[in-house]
Design a protein around this motif. Structure first.
Motif, PDB file in Angstrom:
ATOM      1  N   SER A  77       0.838  -1.207   0.000  1.00 44.96           N
ATOM      2  CA  SER A  77       0.000   0.000   0.000  1.00 44.96           C
ATOM      3  C   SER A  77       0.866   1.248   0.000  1.00 44.96           C
ATOM      4  N   LYS A  80       2.698   1.554  -3.459  1.00 46.21           N
ATOM      5  CA  LYS A  80       1.736   1.927  -4.500  1.00 46.21           C
ATOM      6  C   LYS A  80       1.356   3.400  -4.366  1.00 46.21           C
ATOM      7  N   THR A 127      -2.137   5.809   1.183  1.00 45.26           N
ATOM      8  CA  THR A 127      -1.678   4.629   1.926  1.00 45.26           C
ATOM      9  C   THR A 127      -2.733   4.213   2.939  1.00 45.26           C
ATOM     10  N   PHE A 130      -5.691   2.648   1.059  1.00 46.87           N
ATOM     11  CA  PHE A 130      -5.399   1.302   0.556  1.00 46.87           C
ATOM     12  C   PHE A 130      -5.409   0.274   1.682  1.00 46.87           C
ATOM     13  N   ASN A 133      -8.951  -0.433   2.890  1.00 51.67           N
ATOM     14  CA  ASN A 133      -9.699  -1.277   1.954  1.00 51.67           C
ATOM     15  C   ASN A 133      -9.500  -2.764   2.220  1.00 51.67           C
TER      16      ASN A 133
END
Length: 164
Positions: A77, A80, A127, A130, A133
């Motif tokens: 996370s 990304k 971050t 993510f 989630n």
């Protein structure tokens, strides 16, 4: 207060004896490298003279048990979100450079700083999104639920490093 932890002298950190993951509450950590070690700080002495100020503080690392799956989610996370932030920053700076002659200089300068600021703080928020989630705690939120960390914070320790 720290009876469920042992101090690792070479690494200068408190390592947990509990293996149940704090972040998902289901799996168990397999190695100590899966733990998240949160730094806590306490001010020992502060000096403020008219032209001089200094602060001395202590720092400890407290291990928060984390399974390898949650560690992987946190790391992917974060990476990304950083890549997305870098991409947005490059696109924003490219736009400003491309339109440099048609924009007033102050707009370009403010835009440059806004793009950098937005990329840094936007990646932090991404971050968190993510990680959320995946229905697990963020690194900081999981650490704040740890009983030892809560006790240390109530005793005067802080998540922020003291400054002069």
């Amino acid at each position: 207060m720290i009876e469920n932890y042992s101090f690792n002298e070479p690494y200068k950190r408190f390592e947990p004896h509990e293996t149940k993951c704090t972040y998902c509450g289901e799996a168990h950590m397999k190695t100590m490298q899966d733990c998240y070690f949160i730094p806590l700080f306490v001010t020992n002495d502060r000096t403020n003279i008219i032209v001089y100020s200094s602060v001395s503080y202590s720092k400890i690392l407290i291990g928060i048990p984390r399974c390898s799956s949650c560690r992987n989610i946190h790391e992917t996370s974060s990476s990304k979100a950083i890549w997305i932030g870098v991409g947005v920053a490059i696109a924003g700076i490219a736009f400003l450079v491309y339109n440099f002659m048609s924009l007033p200089p102050m707009v370009t300068i403010i835009g440059f700083f806004a793009v950098i600021f937005g990329a840094v703080f936007g990646s932090q928020k991404l971050t968190e999104t993510f990680v959320a989630n995946h229905d697990i705690y963020t690194k900081r939120d999981g650490a704040e639920t740890n009983e030892v960390v809560r006790d240390l914070v109530l005793a005067g320790w802080s998540f922020k490093q003291p400054t002069a």
